[in-house]
Scaffold this motif. Structure first.
Motif, PDB file in Angstrom:
ATOM      1  N   ILE A 154       0.842  -1.200   0.000  1.00 55.84           N
ATOM      2  CA  ILE A 154       0.000   0.000   0.000  1.00 55.84           C
ATOM      3  C   ILE A 154       0.875   1.248   0.000  1.00 55.84           C
ATOM      4  CG2 ILE A 154      -1.583   1.356   1.430  1.00 55.84           C
ATOM      5  CD1 ILE A 154      -2.937  -1.255   2.220  1.00 55.84           C
ATOM      6  N   LEU A 155       1.936   1.229   0.815  1.00 57.94           N
ATOM      7  CA  LEU A 155       2.830   2.374   0.870  1.00 57.94           C
ATOM      8  C   LEU A 155       3.667   2.508  -0.396  1.00 57.94           C
ATOM      9  CD1 LEU A 155       4.019   2.003   4.569  1.00 57.94           C
ATOM     10  CD2 LEU A 155       2.542   3.795   3.662  1.00 57.94           C
ATOM     11  N   LEU A 156       4.181   1.385  -0.891  1.00 58.20           N
ATOM     12  CA  LEU A 156       5.028   1.440  -2.086  1.00 58.20           C
ATOM     13  C   LEU A 156       4.240   1.897  -3.305  1.00 58.20           C
ATOM     14  CD1 LEU A 156       7.144  -1.822  -1.630  1.00 58.20           C
ATOM     15  CD2 LEU A 156       7.985   0.521  -1.533  1.00 58.20           C
ATOM     16  N   GLU A 157       3.021   1.425  -3.458  1.00 61.59           N
ATOM     17  CA  GLU A 157       2.212   1.749  -4.630  1.00 61.59           C
ATOM     18  C   GLU A 157       1.419   3.036  -4.460  1.00 61.59           C
ATOM     19  OE1 GLU A 157      -0.196  -1.672  -5.160  1.00 61.59           O
ATOM     20  OE2 GLU A 157       1.468  -2.991  -5.733  1.00 61.59           O
ATOM     21  N   ASP A 158       1.467   3.643  -3.270  1.00 59.93           N
ATOM     22  CA  ASP A 158       0.761   4.894  -2.994  1.00 59.93           C
ATOM     23  C   ASP A 158      -0.725   4.760  -3.335  1.00 59.93           C
ATOM     24  OD1 ASP A 158       0.391   7.468  -2.127  1.00 59.93           O
ATOM     25  OD2 ASP A 158       0.997   8.388  -4.024  1.00 59.93           O
ATOM     26  N   GLN A 159      -1.332   3.701  -2.833  1.00 63.95           N
ATOM     27  CA  GLN A 159      -2.748   3.489  -3.103  1.00 63.95           C
ATOM     28  C   GLN A 159      -3.610   4.548  -2.435  1.00 63.95           C
ATOM     29  OE1 GLN A 159      -3.802  -0.535  -2.080  1.00 63.95           O
ATOM     30  NE2 GLN A 159      -2.132  -1.431  -3.267  1.00 63.95           N
ATOM     31  N   TYR A 160      -3.232   4.973  -1.240  1.00 65.68           N
ATOM     32  CA  TYR A 160      -3.903   6.075  -0.560  1.00 65.68           C
ATOM     33  C   TYR A 160      -2.963   6.628   0.497  1.00 65.68           C
ATOM     34  CZ  TYR A 160      -5.004   2.229   2.678  1.00 65.68           C
ATOM     35  OH  TYR A 160      -4.922   1.141   3.512  1.00 65.68           O
ATOM     36  N   GLY A 161      -3.266   7.813   0.983  1.00 63.96           N
ATOM     37  CA  GLY A 161      -2.427   8.472   1.966  1.00 63.96           C
ATOM     38  C   GLY A 161      -3.256   9.124   3.051  1.00 63.96           C
ATOM     39  N   VAL A 162      -2.579   9.699   4.010  1.00 64.08           N
ATOM     40  CA  VAL A 162      -3.255  10.381   5.108  1.00 64.08           C
ATOM     41  C   VAL A 162      -4.048  11.559   4.561  1.00 64.08           C
ATOM     42  CG1 VAL A 162      -2.916  11.704   7.231  1.00 64.08           C
ATOM     43  CG2 VAL A 162      -1.534   9.678   6.787  1.00 64.08           C
ATOM     44  N   GLY A 163      -5.302  11.657   4.957  1.00 62.31           N
ATOM     45  CA  GLY A 163      -6.179  12.715   4.472  1.00 62.31           C
ATOM     46  C   GLY A 163      -7.071  12.297   3.331  1.00 62.31           C
ATOM     47  N   ASP A 164      -6.777  11.170   2.676  1.00 62.18           N
ATOM     48  CA  ASP A 164      -7.630  10.688   1.589  1.00 62.18           C
ATOM     49  C   ASP A 164      -8.918  10.094   2.138  1.00 62.18           C
ATOM     50  OD1 ASP A 164      -5.763  11.466  -0.191  1.00 62.18           O
ATOM     51  OD2 ASP A 164      -5.077   9.476  -0.750  1.00 62.18           O
ATOM     52  N   ARG A 165      -9.974  10.273   1.394  1.00 60.30           N
ATOM     53  CA  ARG A 165     -11.236   9.607   1.721  1.00 60.30           C
ATOM     54  C   ARG A 165     -11.332   8.368   0.846  1.00 60.30           C
ATOM     55  NH1 ARG A 165     -16.101   9.989   3.993  1.00 60.30           N
ATOM     56  NH2 ARG A 165     -17.895   9.145   2.868  1.00 60.30           N
ATOM     57  N   ILE A 166     -11.445   7.199   1.491  1.00 60.88           N
ATOM     58  CA  ILE A 166     -11.404   5.949   0.753  1.00 60.88           C
ATOM     59  C   ILE A 166     -12.568   5.048   1.153  1.00 60.88           C
ATOM     60  CG2 ILE A 166      -8.887   6.040   0.586  1.00 60.88           C
ATOM     61  CD1 ILE A 166      -8.800   3.823   2.729  1.00 60.88           C
ATOM     62  N   ASP A 167     -12.894   4.153   0.243  1.00 60.06           N
ATOM     63  CA  ASP A 167     -13.830   3.060   0.504  1.00 60.06           C
ATOM     64  C   ASP A 167     -12.994   1.783   0.510  1.00 60.06           C
ATOM     65  OD1 ASP A 167     -15.754   1.136   0.643  1.00 60.06           O
ATOM     66  OD2 ASP A 167     -16.797   1.688  -1.200  1.00 60.06           O
ATOM     67  N   ALA A 168     -12.720   1.264   1.720  1.00 61.68           N
ATOM     68  CA  ALA A 168     -11.833   0.112   1.865  1.00 61.68           C
ATOM     69  C   ALA A 168     -12.582  -1.202   1.970  1.00 61.68           C
ATOM     70  CB  ALA A 168     -10.937   0.295   3.091  1.00 61.68           C
ATOM     71  N   GLY A 169     -13.879  -1.217   1.699  1.00 60.48           N
ATOM     72  CA  GLY A 169     -14.655  -2.445   1.816  1.00 60.48           C
ATOM     73  C   GLY A 169     -15.269  -2.579   3.185  1.00 60.48           C
ATOM     74  N   PRO A 170     -14.498  -2.981   4.208  1.00 64.30           N
ATOM     75  CA  PRO A 170     -15.070  -3.087   5.554  1.00 64.30           C
ATOM     76  C   PRO A 170     -15.523  -1.755   6.123  1.00 64.30           C
ATOM     77  CG  PRO A 170     -13.013  -4.320   5.387  1.00 64.30           C
ATOM     78  CD  PRO A 170     -13.130  -3.508   4.140  1.00 64.30           C
ATOM     79  N   ALA A 171     -14.929  -0.644   5.685  1.00 65.46           N
ATOM     80  CA  ALA A 171     -15.283   0.664   6.229  1.00 65.46           C
ATOM     81  C   ALA A 171     -14.983   1.735   5.189  1.00 65.46           C
ATOM     82  CB  ALA A 171     -14.518   0.943   7.523  1.00 65.46           C
ATOM     83  N   THR A 172     -15.652   2.883   5.350  1.00 61.66           N
ATOM     84  CA  THR A 172     -15.437   4.040   4.498  1.00 61.66           C
ATOM     85  C   THR A 172     -15.181   5.244   5.387  1.00 61.66           C
ATOM     86  OG1 THR A 172     -16.897   3.160   2.777  1.00 61.66           O
ATOM     87  CG2 THR A 172     -16.435   5.525   2.722  1.00 61.66           C
ATOM     88  N   GLY A 173     -14.181   6.041   5.031  1.00 61.58           N
ATOM     89  CA  GLY A 173     -13.898   7.219   5.832  1.00 61.58           C
ATOM     90  C   GLY A 173     -12.628   7.902   5.378  1.00 61.58           C
ATOM     91  N   THR A 174     -12.173   8.841   6.193  1.00 61.32           N
ATOM     92  CA  THR A 174     -10.960   9.607   5.917  1.00 61.32           C
ATOM     93  C   THR A 174      -9.774   8.960   6.635  1.00 61.32           C
ATOM     94  OG1 THR A 174     -12.255  11.639   5.729  1.00 61.32           O
ATOM     95  CG2 THR A 174      -9.890  11.879   6.045  1.00 61.32           C
ATOM     96  N   VAL A 175      -8.685   8.745   5.907  1.00 56.06           N
ATOM     97  CA  VAL A 175      -7.519   8.068   6.460  1.00 56.06           C
ATOM     98  C   VAL A 175      -6.819   8.989   7.460  1.00 56.06           C
ATOM     99  CG1 VAL A 175      -5.316   6.984   5.925  1.00 56.06           C
ATOM    100  CG2 VAL A 175      -7.241   6.723   4.359  1.00 56.06           C
ATOM    101  N   LEU A 176      -6.636   8.496   8.666  1.00 61.17           N
ATOM    102  CA  LEU A 176      -5.924   9.235   9.706  1.00 61.17           C
ATOM    103  C   LEU A 176      -4.477   8.763   9.855  1.00 61.17           C
ATOM    104  CD1 LEU A 176      -8.643   9.361  12.518  1.00 61.17           C
ATOM    105  CD2 LEU A 176      -8.152  11.075  10.773  1.00 61.17           C
ATOM    106  N   GLU A 177      -4.258   7.479   9.662  1.00 61.08           N
ATOM    107  CA  GLU A 177      -2.908   6.926   9.869  1.00 61.08           C
ATOM    108  C   GLU A 177      -2.787   5.623   9.100  1.00 61.08           C
ATOM    109  OE1 GLU A 177      -0.172   5.209  13.583  1.00 61.08           O
ATOM    110  OE2 GLU A 177      -1.939   6.469  13.980  1.00 61.08           O
ATOM    111  N   ILE A 178      -1.616   5.417   8.514  1.00 62.37           N
ATOM    112  CA  ILE A 178      -1.330   4.182   7.778  1.00 62.37           C
ATOM    113  C   ILE A 178      -0.183   3.475   8.472  1.00 62.37           C
ATOM    114  CG2 ILE A 178      -0.737   3.146   5.563  1.00 62.37           C
ATOM    115  CD1 ILE A 178      -1.698   5.662   4.212  1.00 62.37           C
ATOM    116  N   GLY A 179      -0.433   2.274   8.968  1.00 63.62           N
ATOM    117  CA  GLY A 179       0.610   1.456   9.554  1.00 63.62           C
ATOM    118  C   GLY A 179       0.860   0.228   8.708  1.00 63.62           C
ATOM    119  N   LEU A 180       1.906  -0.505   9.056  1.00 61.81           N
ATOM    120  CA  LEU A 180       2.185  -1.727   8.315  1.00 61.81           C
ATOM    121  C   LEU A 180       1.133  -2.795   8.571  1.00 61.81           C
ATOM    122  CD1 LEU A 180       6.050  -2.087   8.631  1.00 61.81           C
ATOM    123  CD2 LEU A 180       4.723  -1.334   6.662  1.00 61.81           C
ATOM    124  N   ARG A 181       0.444  -2.744   9.701  1.00 63.18           N
ATOM    125  CA  ARG A 181      -0.552  -3.756  10.022  1.00 63.18           C
ATOM    126  C   ARG A 181      -1.977  -3.237   9.930  1.00 63.18           C
ATOM    127  NH1 ARG A 181      -3.490  -6.235  13.999  1.00 63.18           N
ATOM    128  NH2 ARG A 181      -3.228  -4.463  15.388  1.00 63.18           N
TER     129      ARG A 181
END
Length: 325
Positions: A154-181
């Motif tokens: 996700i980080l290497l391909e820059d699929q989304y970043g902090v502040g993006d609004r995404i639909d991730a399947g299980p949940a939809t919202g604004t990304v606050l933090e991206i961790g490895l897990r």
């Protein structure tokens, strides 16, 4: 001479012999011990120096990437839209942390194995045990491994970043933090979602590129279409000239035409391309301006239940409900 005296003399002689043997053994082996100690010390020093150099190199590379992103974003508003410096910084810092941890593990692990080989410890059983333990841990923590690998991609391909609004399947919202897990998001009602990266099968990024604000205007079927078109176009042009919409609207507001026609109503669609994340506010502002413009021109809106505007005998306009089809 008594037996006790003989025993004492023998004990002293035996002690002298043992001390002599120990001194000879130490004298014969001190060179090898010194050589092994110096080798181990040299291995540790080289490992620490190499680890420090690699970590500093990675940190400098990350800092250079962040500075290049800030330079691009500082060239103008378009550069800021194409390269989000804060997002790039968050992504590169996460990758830098992973690279530094991997480099430290490889360098220190190799140094530890080399020190054990200097001590003439057989590494075969140790490596075999470590391999079996690694397989067992990997099998038991396969979900964790999947989460970490997915987070890295996700980080290497820059699929989304902090502040993006995404639909991730299980949940939809604004990304606050991206961790490895785990990816941390805030939902529409303020709730915090913690979504495991391994559970994300598809991602809809609503903040990359551009967005479209579309408004459907429902009027009576007897209204003058040209007058409606001119009114809507004028309202859109006025919005595009005002601040802050002159920067958030990337194209002129378009009256796309009739989207639906019935015996009682007509639906005219108006759309405009906006910057990412500005579609909803643009739709609200566009509805406000369209309603004001239509009211100024005497054009009545019709509700979703297909109410029809009919003129009474006294010339007043009143709303009546039509029967459902």
């Amino acid at each position: 001479m008594s037996a006790i005296s003989v025993w004492a003399v023998d004990a002293v002689d035996d002690a002298h012999q043992r001390a002599g043997d120990a001194a000879g053994w130490v004298q014969n082996n001190w060179e090898s011990w010194l050589a092994a100690g110096l080798r181990m010390l040299l291995i540790v020093v080289i490992a620490l120096v190499l680890r420090s150099v690699v970590r500093r190199t990675i940190s400098r590379l990350i800092s250079r990437m962040n500075r290049s992103a800030e330079a691009v974003s500082a060239t103008g508003p378009l550069g800021g839209l194409l390269v989000n410096a804060e997002r790039r910084k968050q992504r590169t810092e996460a990758l830098g942390s992973v690279l530094r941890s991997v480099a430290s593990f490889l360098i220190l692990g190799t140094a530890a194995l080399t020190v054990l080989s200097v001590l003439n410890i057989n590494l075969g059983p140790l490596l075999a045990s470590a391999g079996v333990a690694g397989v067992a841990i990997g099998f038991g923590a396969r979900n964790l491994v999947m989460d970490v690998l997915t987070g890295m991609f996700i980080l290497l391909e820059d699929q989304y970043g902090v502040g993006d609004r995404i639909d991730a399947g299980p949940a939809t919202g604004t990304v606050l933090e991206i961790g490895l897990r785990v990816t941390k998001m805030r939902g529409d009602e303020g709730e915090i979602w913690y979504v495991r990266n391994g559970e994300i099968r598809r991602v809809g990024n609503l903040s990359q590129g551009w967005a479209t604000a579309a408004v459907d205007v429902r009027v009576g079927a007897d209204e003058d279409l040209e007058k409606v078109r001119e009114t809507l176009a004028a309202a859109g042009a006025d919005m595009a000239r005002s601040s802050p919409w002159d920067e958030q609207l990337w194209e002129p507001v378009e009256v796309l035409g009739l989207d639906e026609v019935t015996m009682e109503t007509m639906v005219v669609r108006v759309a405009v391309k906006t910057m990412p994340g500005a579609a909803k506010p643009a739709e609200r502002e566009l509805r406000w301006r369209i309603k004001s413009a239509l009211d100024a021109q005497g054009i009545r809106l019709v509700d979703n239940d297909t109410a029809t505007a009919t003129a009474g005998a006294d010339g007043d306009v009143k709303l009546t409900k039509s029967a459902p089809a």
